[in-house]
Write a protein that holds these residues in place. Structure first.
Motif: not given
Lengths: 348, 383
Positions: B226-234, B153-155
């Motif tokens: 399960k990680l949210p979308a904002d787990a991605l950095i960069g 999904g988003d994450g």
């Protein structure tokens, strides 16, 4: 000023200094044309006072001149002349025209304005006209001695650079002034150790360049030896020693305030002397048998390193001196000394 | 300019130096009576309360913008504070990684929302971070990592395992390098950095005892986390480049010189004010080398402050620093006749025992010497 100095000296030395010239100097010929070219640029007077026709540069700027002299293995006392003229400027004396040298004169005996005694291992002592020295005793003097007034016993270091013993008997200095209060009696040792550290940094730069070139050029087992990890790692260590010497010497030359930083100079000579031995060993290991021949230019740099590391105080001398101060200051005084660049402000 | 010439002498500016005495005075009170053997733990010493008090002083996240809780004080101010913390042996582990590199990473690559979420707690000394790089089958060969996050999904859903993660058992967040796509032969592509909230379900953190019996590093297992979308950095797929840039911060700081300075201190005091020539030479040589390395480290800090990415220079400082720190216990036993002691004994005997046992790790963390020298060789044009 650094950039201007560096580009000027680098171009000049690259144009004039080659193996043939160094070889002739090793057999005792004074490289008059090279020295004349240096004088023409005015760089020999870089550290002389402006009111006396010098450039008035500080050591931070002059560092690149000393380092370049080391890098090119220039067989002239450029660094010594810079130190001589700086000492004269500090004492309010006029700079010397032409090449000069320096010697620690604390062992000289001064009576009624005349000097007696022996200066040992003076760089180019018998080749140049003047030695600038600082005498010992209660009231140290910055003195300009005419080398023609001495009896000279020639000596050579491993690079066959002249290191002459000069014996003076009742010689009246050509010029003399009291050592200014901001300079210690061993200022020639300090200045000498500083310029040798700078020259070592330059010579190591040359070793690194030569080693990278050779490793990429020399093919064994069907590929350049640079492709072997063992060789790569050796040259990586050489680059670390080179960078250490460059940084330690830069810190010593760039110390703020008038005078010289004994702490930073001691650190620089300790680090540069160790780097000299380790770096020369690696460069020779990389170059193999060809690097051991007189024909290959490598030895012009390594033979200088093997002497420069011992001159104006070996690694043993400077590390012991630094270590005694650290032990006297205790652990509580040592870190502050490392940060401030000196023990004196923190001991007692 | 050649690489070795880039170590241009840099003095710490007077306004940064002005902080030094204040830090020393504060630390003298904070750390009064702290035994040398605890000081020797340096940046491995964990004390969450100490980090909060340091944050309250304004000495964490000093270079960060004010709007994120920082103090906009410049890189050199931070340098002064950090080297005084290390020289005193302050327990800085709780905020160390966050202050040194995670905050820089979030500031540089993060979205506005990520900055607002993560940077203020870091500056307050309340947020502890660790770095997830190595895995069971990926140590020096970092690009062979297998821990994988796939889109959900988003994450993201994360599976895999990180190993040797220093301090993970005490941390709130991990910044991990993971695979986010399969790129086949292009092994340096398809990796991304994720900010992982270590309190999420599916994460197991197992401390691993080191040879001295201490627990500093960990195995961290991710099982359908399960990680949210904002787990991605960069940027997705830019993980490798981001990690390389981050290493310049990791490899050049004063901790590369000062993490075993406690042993130099106890050695100097054990030898006392009248050393033999051999003792004075050994100690003087160490002081000279530390002094030179510090000059190099500050030169690199100057390049970082100027926005450069001095990866080669930082690597050079790291390898030299490891050489110094691993040699320290060897030199100590060469010039003094003192046996190491664990769990009691004189200060020098205890610190000698601690640093001797920790020394092998100095050339593991931040890259092995072989890897570092490979990086240097590549920069020199040998690879």
């Amino acid at each position: 000023m650094r950039e201007m100095f560096e580009s000027t000296i680098d171009r000049l030395l690259a144009d004039h200094v080659d193996p043939a010239l160094i070889s002739r100097a090793e057999s005792g010929e004074w490289p008059a044309e090279l020295w004349a070219a240096v004088e023409e640029t005015g760089l020999a007077l870089a550290t002389a006072a402006e009111e006396h026709g010098g450039v008035g540069a500080d050591w931070g700027d002059a560092y690149v001149l000393v380092r370049a002299a080391g890098r090119h293995a220039a067989p002239i006392p450029l660094a010594e002349t810079l130190l001589a003229n700086w000492l004269l400027a500090q004492a309010g004396l006029e700079p010397l025209a032409g090449a000069a040298t320096v010697a620690d004169g604390r062992g000289l005996n001064m009576q009624r304005g005349a000097v007696t005694g022996r200066l040992a291992g003076v760089p180019w002592g018998a080749s140049v006209r003047h030695t600038v020295t600082v005498t010992g005793g209660q009231s140290p003097q910055v003195a300009v001695l005419i080398d023609a007034g001495a009896s000279a016993t020639p000596g050579l270091n491993t690079a066959r650079e002249p290191r002459d013993d000069l014996t003076f008997t009742h010689v009246i200095p050509e010029a003399m002034a009291p050592l200014p209060a901001h300079l210690p009696p061993d200022v020639v040792m300090l200045g000498g150790a500083m310029i040798r550290a700078g020259q070592i940094a330059g010579a190591l730069e040359r070793l690194l360049d030569l080693s990278v070139l050779y490793a990429n050029d020399r093919v064994q087992f069907g590929k350049p030896i640079a492709k072997f990890q063992a060789v790569q790692h050796q040259i990586a260590v050489l680059s670390e020693h080179t960078a250490s010497a460059i940084a330690a010497a830069d810190a010593a030359f760039s110390a703020e305030g008038e005078g010289l930083s004994a702490f930073r100079i001691a650190a620089a000579k300790v680090v540069a002397s160790e780097a000299a031995g380790a770096g020369a060993a690696i460069a020779h290991a990389v170059h193999g048998a060809i690097g051991f021949t007189y024909e290959h230019a490598l030895h012009y740099s390594t033979r200088r390193l093997w002497s420069w590391r011992s001159e104006f105080g070996s690694q043993a001398y400077w590390s012991e001196r630094l270590g005694r101060e650290a032990c006297a200051a205790g652990s509580a005084g040592t870190w502050p000394a490392i940060v401030s660049g000196g023990f004196s402000a923190h001991v007692r | 300019m050649s690489l070795v010439s880039k170590f241009v002498h840099t003095e710490l500016p007077p306004d940064a130096e002005a902080l030094r005495q204040e830090v020393r005075t504060w630390l003298a009170t904070e750390l009064a009576g702290m035994p040398q053997v605890l000081r020797a733990q340096s940046w491995m010493g964990f004390d969450a309360e100490f980090s909060r008090r340091l944050g309250a002083k304004g000495w964490i996240g000093m270079a960060l913008p004010r709007k994120y809780g920082g103090h906009e004080m410049g890189f050199f101010h931070r340098y002064v504070v950090v080297e005084e913390l290390l020289a005193a042996g302050a327990p800085v582990c709780a905020h160390w990684i966050a202050d040194r590199q995670s905050a820089q990473l979030v500031l540089r690559y993060g979205t506005e929302a990520q900055r607002e979420k993560h940077l203020p707690p870091i500056c307050r000394g309340e947020s502890s971070w660790c770095i997830g790089m190595s895995e069971p089958d990926s140590g020096s060969d970092l690009a062979s990592i297998k821990t994988q996050a796939r889109r959900d999904g988003d994450g993201w859903v994360l599976n895999g395992r990180k190993l040797w993660t220093t301090n993970a058992h005490n941390c709130h967040y991990m910044i991990a390098l993971v695979r986010t796509s399969d790129t086949g032969a292009e092994r340096h592509k398809g990796m991304s950095q994720l900010i992982i909230d270590l309190s999420l379900p599916g994460i197991e953190i197992r401390p691993i005892r080191d040879l001295s019996g201490g627990e500093h590093f960990n195995e961290v297992t991710f099982d359908d986390v399960k990680l949210p979308a904002d787990a991605l950095i960069g940027a997705e797929g830019d993980g490798w480049e981001q990690v390389i840039a981050e290493l310049a911060y990791e490899r050049s700081g004063p901790e590369r010189i000062l993490s075993s300075v406690a042993l130099l201190n106890t050695l100097i005091d054990a030898v006392g004010p009248s050393p033999t020539a051999a003792q004075a030479q050994a100690i003087g040589r160490l002081v000279g080398r530390i002094s030179a390395l510090r000059a190099m480290s500050i030169a690199v800090a100057g390049q970082l402050a100027a926005g450069e990415s001095p990866v080669w220079e930082a690597t050079c400082v790291k390898d030299l620093g490891v050489g110094l720190e691993q040699e320290l216990p060897e030199i100590a036993q060469l010039v003094t006749d003192i046996e190491p002691r664990v769990g009691g004994g004189a200060a020098h005997a205890q610190v000698l025992a601690y640093i001797t046992q920790m020394a092998p790790s100095f050339s593991l963390r931040g890259g092995t010497r072989e890897i570092l020298r490979g990086i240097l060789a590549r920069g020199l044009g040998l690879r």
